[in-house]
Motif scaffolding. Structure first.
Motif, mmCIF file in Angstrom:
data_model
loop_
_atom_site.group_PDB
_atom_site.id
_atom_site.type_symbol
_atom_site.label_atom_id
_atom_site.label_comp_id
_atom_site.label_asym_id
_atom_site.label_seq_id
_atom_site.Cartn_x
_atom_site.Cartn_y
_atom_site.Cartn_z
ATOM 1 N N ALA A 152 0.843 -1.200 0.000
ATOM 2 C CA ALA A 152 0.000 0.000 0.000
ATOM 3 C C ALA A 152 0.876 1.248 0.000
ATOM 4 O O ALA A 152 0.599 2.226 -0.686
ATOM 5 N N ARG A 207 1.114 4.177 -2.814
ATOM 6 C CA ARG A 207 0.870 5.563 -2.447
ATOM 7 C C ARG A 207 2.053 6.436 -2.845
ATOM 8 O O ARG A 207 1.885 7.539 -3.347
ATOM 9 N N ASP A 230 1.782 7.167 -6.413
ATOM 10 C CA ASP A 230 0.757 8.185 -6.681
ATOM 11 C C ASP A 230 1.291 9.575 -6.350
ATOM 12 O O ASP A 230 1.096 10.528 -7.102
ATOM 13 N N TYR A 287 -8.934 5.640 -8.959
ATOM 14 C CA TYR A 287 -9.560 6.211 -7.775
ATOM 15 C C TYR A 287 -10.776 7.064 -8.130
ATOM 16 O O TYR A 287 -11.294 7.788 -7.288
ATOM 17 N N PHE A 309 -4.642 0.923 8.172
ATOM 18 C CA PHE A 309 -4.337 2.340 8.026
ATOM 19 C C PHE A 309 -3.659 2.611 6.694
ATOM 20 O O PHE A 309 -4.044 3.506 5.951
ATOM 21 N N GLN A 310 -2.656 1.818 6.384
ATOM 22 C CA GLN A 310 -1.911 2.045 5.149
ATOM 23 C C GLN A 310 -2.816 1.903 3.934
ATOM 24 O O GLN A 310 -2.789 2.732 3.015
ATOM 25 N N GLU A 311 -3.628 0.864 3.966
ATOM 26 C CA GLU A 311 -4.504 0.646 2.817
ATOM 27 C C GLU A 311 -5.517 1.778 2.684
ATOM 28 O O GLU A 311 -5.774 2.291 1.601
ATOM 29 N N LYS A 368 -5.306 4.802 3.764
ATOM 30 C CA LYS A 368 -4.698 6.056 3.379
ATOM 31 C C LYS A 368 -4.322 6.076 1.909
ATOM 32 O O LYS A 368 -4.449 7.099 1.244
ATOM 33 N N THR A 369 -3.857 4.953 1.415
ATOM 34 C CA THR A 369 -3.541 4.909 -0.007
ATOM 35 C C THR A 369 -4.792 5.193 -0.819
ATOM 36 O O THR A 369 -4.771 5.967 -1.781
ATOM 37 N N GLU A 370 -5.865 4.559 -0.407
ATOM 38 C CA GLU A 370 -7.141 4.765 -1.090
ATOM 39 C C GLU A 370 -7.585 6.223 -1.003
ATOM 40 O O GLU A 370 -7.879 6.876 -1.998
ATOM 41 N N MET A 388 -5.949 8.944 -0.190
ATOM 42 C CA MET A 388 -5.057 9.889 -0.856
ATOM 43 C C MET A 388 -5.190 9.786 -2.359
ATOM 44 O O MET A 388 -5.178 10.797 -3.064
ATOM 45 N N GLY A 389 -5.318 8.566 -2.833
ATOM 46 C CA GLY A 389 -5.498 8.373 -4.264
ATOM 47 C C GLY A 389 -6.703 9.143 -4.766
ATOM 48 O O GLY A 389 -6.635 9.843 -5.788
ATOM 49 N N VAL A 390 -7.784 9.041 -4.028
ATOM 50 C CA VAL A 390 -8.998 9.771 -4.398
ATOM 51 C C VAL A 390 -8.736 11.270 -4.374
ATOM 52 O O VAL A 390 -9.117 12.006 -5.291
ATOM 53 N N PHE A 405 -5.907 12.869 -4.677
ATOM 54 C CA PHE A 405 -5.027 13.265 -5.777
ATOM 55 C C PHE A 405 -5.792 13.302 -7.088
ATOM 56 O O PHE A 405 -5.638 14.208 -7.901
#
Lengths: 589, 404
Positions: A412, A416, A419, A582, B359-361, B363-365, B367-369, B371
């Protein structure tokens, strides 16, 4: 308006420190070998000034960033595509365009982006390097306002190479030091005796002399105003920044003079540009101080000869100057003080109404130009700030990317980090685009500033007219009183039997004076008419030029905005594409 | 309500109410901020709407009125009860008084509170909390009572015991000559702590610049507006066709100013706020780390004490002292406590491991949204700027042709 505030000085040092940090950053991201990663080069380059665009402009022309190409490439000086109104936008494309071999994976549609921006491709960074020095910048830092009247006439003036020199003096202390500048002219105009390039050295005082002589010879013309004298101590005079500013100002001034269709052919300008050694023009007479000096002698002059001294005709046509004709000077001064601006008694009513209207309009125009130029400065600042903050944001994300990659304990995190890298890359690119956009914007909008200078020239022309009118009216007003005195003397003399020798003599003298004054009056009236005509044609010319220049300014500004907006749109579209997984607006499949 | 959509989709266990009701769901929305009260005591109240088919709840839909301090109560309770779990963060209390009731602040807070509750509702463990049920269902009077109890000077018995123990452990530290704080020293945990602390710094910086970027958008918008007006006035002084050209330019400039203000708002809500939320999250993890530290210390100390008591007991047994009985009871008590403390600590460790992954997953999701939305917004803005200016060019061309 022209004041520069450097409120964010600390931010600027921060940014520079960050920039250094950036240059040392090694992203160490897999698979990022080679040139497609602009992050490997130092990309964020904060401009060294955050203040108004005057200083932004000088920053733009003077700051050398070896990694970012100058806004324009090698273009022959007399055919700057941004100067001459193009017959079609196709013409633009022939100038310095290279195919975009950039990192962009998208196909850029032919657009204004192509037109202007191929040199900005970051892969060509290394090719366009410090070979371009600031003198190239200074060539183009001059306003774009003047479109050449015809493409075959060509005169280009450069001011360079300031040097300290010392006045020769017999005193022990030695003479004052002053700065001289090298004035180089390149031209194909026949008036300059077939020479195509020549240089002289001049000091600022010479420029003042030139300006004064031109003002006398070309009354009624809209003569570009010269750079200000500054009352500076010799300490400040040495300061490099001041000298540089003055150099730039002088260059602008001389270029404006040479752009004026009439003045460019003047003897004064030619002498200034060509004659080696001492400038062969009469030094300015500072009338005001002469006035003060002569004030002591004034009563004698006023009451001694009674102002009846014969005045040579050619002196009369000028407003009274020098110690010679203090009486007239006093009279005119008194009258000009009591007249309000342009409120002199009009000889012919309608004409002056038109003139008054025109003056009013000019005044309004000037106000609006001032206002627009102020807002233009704000706009430039806002664009600059946007670019800076965008760059800082990009930098922060680059650090985050690096951090997450180093510490990655899960997939993950790696995703990130990737990204973030895409976002950061785009932000840094966008930041650069803003900066480039801005340096172009500055050049275009500077036209507004240029014309503020020209408004002063118009005021000067109107002032010439008013003072010529004042001369006419002064002379006109003298005649009746002279006549009256003659009549009085004649009446008194006729009573004396056999004639009154002294009175008769006086009458003769007075009659002589009247004749001279009549002649002077006629000359003055002709002069006044001449100046009025100069005014009219000059204002007409100026209006036309100004409108053309403003149109060009608008076009240039708009084309610029379009081009860079397209570029930025593409950059962000790419990121949107890269993060499309996303996208929550789509119906999830 | 995009953010609620997004958080709902993270955890597969909950579906939107659209899906067949056989699958359990719990969804909450925080809406309708209303200013109540007067003067210094004025505050904002929110409508909290709960939709669920879970049997523990009082029905398919329930609406209550809650205020910010109720949310604070909920969070405090959860933080106490679910140690080791990263309880979602709350938006801050406002520092600046006059900003407290601005529309922007209220909306930002409402959105953040909405995200807060939904994250809790989606967490597999925490969503079972009784306190959550109270929060979502209790009538306002009951809620007030609960809240008053917590925030009053009157402390829970548990807190008192904890304070007592802290003092006790400090005393025993001194007695045992231990000055150093007791800390875990596993490499993995050290790395995690370092990561979290560093991460906060990086994120804070990114958020700072994001916020500035919002301001820049607004400033650019304003300057375009002023420029447009000035240029129009200038055009009024010039004759045709320059005058018309200026007027068109000014109009476009004003139009773009509006677009910029809109984008500023978007950047604030969809980019800067998620970043701020990220920062808060990391801060709450720091709090959890602190809790773990405390739990660890307790576990260590009680283990020590237990051992000492054991040694003491053995000694007494050897000397057949009549204090043996007493000592035995003490020993058993301490041992039980020690076991509790150890279990508590271990549970925190286990939870944290799962939480980090989550948390990591998440946040990646998220933040991706963020961005993606930011990039889309910027692209949209840039394109509309290009379009607007481009549309002006034919007119300018035509105008300058007329002049010649």
């Amino acid at each position: 308006m022209m004041g520069s505030e450097n409120a964010d000085g600390f931010e600027e040092t921060n940014l520079n420190a960050q920039r250094e940090e950036m240059e040392n950053l090694d992203l160490g991201v897999d698979g990022d070998a080679g040139g497609d990663d602009p992050l490997k080069k130092s990309v964020v380059n904060g401009d060294t000034s955050n203040s108004g665009y005057r200083s932004a402009m000088s920053t733009v022309s003077n700051v050398r960033d070896p990694l970012s190409p100058p806004p324009t490439v090698m273009i022959p000086a007399d055919s700057d595509p941004l100067l001459a109104p193009p017959s079609s936008y196709e013409d633009f494309r022939s100038f310095g365009s290279k195919p975009i071999s950039s990192d962009n994976s998208y196909i850029e549609p032919p657009s204004y982006a192509d037109v202007i921006f191929s040199p900005f491709d970051e892969n060509s960074d290394s090719e366009i390097n410090g070979a371009e020095d600031s003198s190239l910048h200074s060539q183009f830092s001059d306003s774009l306002s003047r479109s050449p009247s015809s493409s075959s006439d060509y005169i280009k003036i450069t001011v360079s190479n300031p040097q300290k020199e010392q006045e020769t003096s017999n005193s022990i202390v030695g003479g004052n030091t002053y700065i001289t500048y090298q004035i180089t002219t390149r031209t194909n105009l026949p008036d300059f005796g077939g020479q195509s390039e020549f240089s002289v050295r001049r000091r600022f005082r010479d420029v003042v002399t030139l300006a004064d002589r031109l003002a006398e010879s070309y009354r009624g013309f809209c003569i570009p105003p010269r750079p200000d004298k500054s009352v500076v101590e010799s300490q400040v005079m040495q300061k490099q920044e001041f000298v540089e500013q003055r150099r730039v100002a002088l260059e602008k001034y001389l270029r404006r003079l040479s752009a004026h269709p009439v003045i460019r052919n003047s003897d004064e300008l030619k002498a200034f540009l060509q004659v080696q050694g001492k400038l062969p023009l009469q030094l300015s007479t500072d009338v005001a101080s002469r006035m003060l000096d002569g004030a002591v002698k004034l009563p004698k002059q006023l009451f001694g000869e009674g102002g009846a001294s014969a005045v040579p005709v050619h002196e009369v046509v000028q407003p009274a100057k020098g110690g010679r004709d203090l009486l007239r000077l006093f009279k005119e001064l008194r009258q000009s003080v009591s007249n309000d601006w342009g409120g002199a008694k009009p000889p012919v009513v309608e004409e002056d109404k038109e003139f008054l209207e025109k003056k009013e309009k000019m005044h309004d125009l000037e106000q609006q130009i001032i206002n627009a130029s102020q807002q233009a400065e704000s706009l430039v600042k806002a664009q600059q700030d946007m670019g800076e903050t965008m760059g800082e944001l990009g930098l922060a994300f680059i650090k985050l990317t690096k951090f997450e990659n180093e510490e990655a304990a899960s997939n993950a995190q790696r995703i990130r980090a990737n990204d973030m890298k895409n976002l950061a890359t785009a932000a840094v690119k966008a930041s650069r685009f803003y900066r480039e956009l801005n340096s172009q914007t500055v050049k275009h909008l500077d036209t507004l500033h240029e014309y503020l200078g020209m408004m002063m020239a118009v005021q000067g022309a109107f002032a010439d007219r008013s003072s010529a009118l004042l001369t006419v009216q002064t002379l006109l007003s003298e005649l009746p009183s002279l006549q009256a005195r003659v009549e009085k003397l004649e009446a008194a003399s006729s009573k004396v039997f056999g004639g009154d020798k002294s009175r008769i003599r006086k009458i003769e003298e007075l009659k002589e004076t009247i004749k001279v004054t009549e002649d002077a009056k006629n000359v003055a009236i002709r002069e006044y008419e001449r100046i009025k005509e100069n005014n009219r044609s000059e204002v007409e010319r100026l209006d036309k030029e100004r409108r053309a220049d403003f149109m060009n300014m608008m076009k240039g500004f708009v084309v610029n905005q379009v081009g860079y907006a397209e570029k930025m749109g593409n950059v962000w579209a790419k990121v949107a594409e890269e993060t499309s997984q996303y996208d929550r607006e789509k119906q999830s499949s | 309500m995009e953010s609620t959509e997004q958080t709902r989709s993270i955890s597969g266990s909950m579906q939107s109410p659209r899906s067949p009701s056989s699958l359990p769901y719990l969804s909450v929305s925080v809406t309708d901020p209303v200013k109540l009260g007067n003067g210094v005591q004025a505050y904002i109240s929110y409508r909290v709407i709960t939709k669920t088919n879970l049997p523990e709840y009082q029905g398919p839909e329930k609406i209550v009125i809650r205020r910010y301090s109720d949310f604070v109560w909920l969070r405090d309770r959860l933080f106490e009860k679910y140690k080791g779990i990263f309880i979602p963060p709350l938006p801050e209390k406002s520092a600046v008084e006059k900003f407290r009731f601005s529309a922007e602040f209220i909306e930002m807070r409402r959105a953040a509170l909405d995200i807060f509750v939904n994250r809790i509702a989606l967490h597999p463990e925490v969503q079972q909390s009784e306190d959550l049920r109270t929060f979502l269902q209790a009538d306002e009077e009951t809620m007030d009572r609960f809240r008053f109890q917590e925030t009053g000077i009157f402390k829970k018995p548990a807190d008192l015991m904890q304070m007592f123990r802290d003092v006790q452990s400090k005393v025993s530290d001194a007695v045992l000559g231990k000055e150093k704080p007791v800390e875990e020293t596993t490499a993995a945990y050290e790395k995690l702590k370092h990561y979290i602390y560093e991460l906060e710094n990086h994120l804070a910086e990114a958020q700072k610049h994001a916020y500035r970027l919002v301001k820049r958008h607004r400033e650019l918008g304003q300057s375009l507006l002023d420029f447009g007006k000035a240029v129009k006035l200038l055009g009024a002084c010039e004759g045709e066709p320059t005058g018309k050209a200026f007027s068109d330019l000014g109009t476009k400039s004003e139009l773009l100013s509006i677009k910029l203000q809109k984008e500023a708002q978007q950047v604030l809500m969809n980019f800067e706020e998620p970043l701020k939320d990220y920062v808060r999250y990391v801060q709450s993890i720091k709090a959890t780390i602190a809790e773990r530290g405390t739990a660890f210390k307790q576990h260590c100390e009680l283990a020590e004490t237990t051992k000492l008591k054991e040694i003491n007991l053995d000694k007494l047994m050897l000397t057949r002292s009549d204090k043996v009985g007493e000592a035995e009871i003490e020993y058993r008590e301490i041992k039980a406590e020690s076991e509790v403390a150890t279990r508590r600590f271990e549970r925190i460790v286990t939870r944290m491991e799962e939480e980090i992954v989550r948390f990591q997953e998440q946040k990646t999701e998220e933040m991706g949204v963020a961005f993606h939305q930011f990039a889309k917004g910027q692209a949209r803005l840039a394109n509309s700027i290009a379009d607007a200016w481009r549309s002006l060019l034919p007119k300018l061309e035509a105008s300058s042709a007329v002049q010649i």
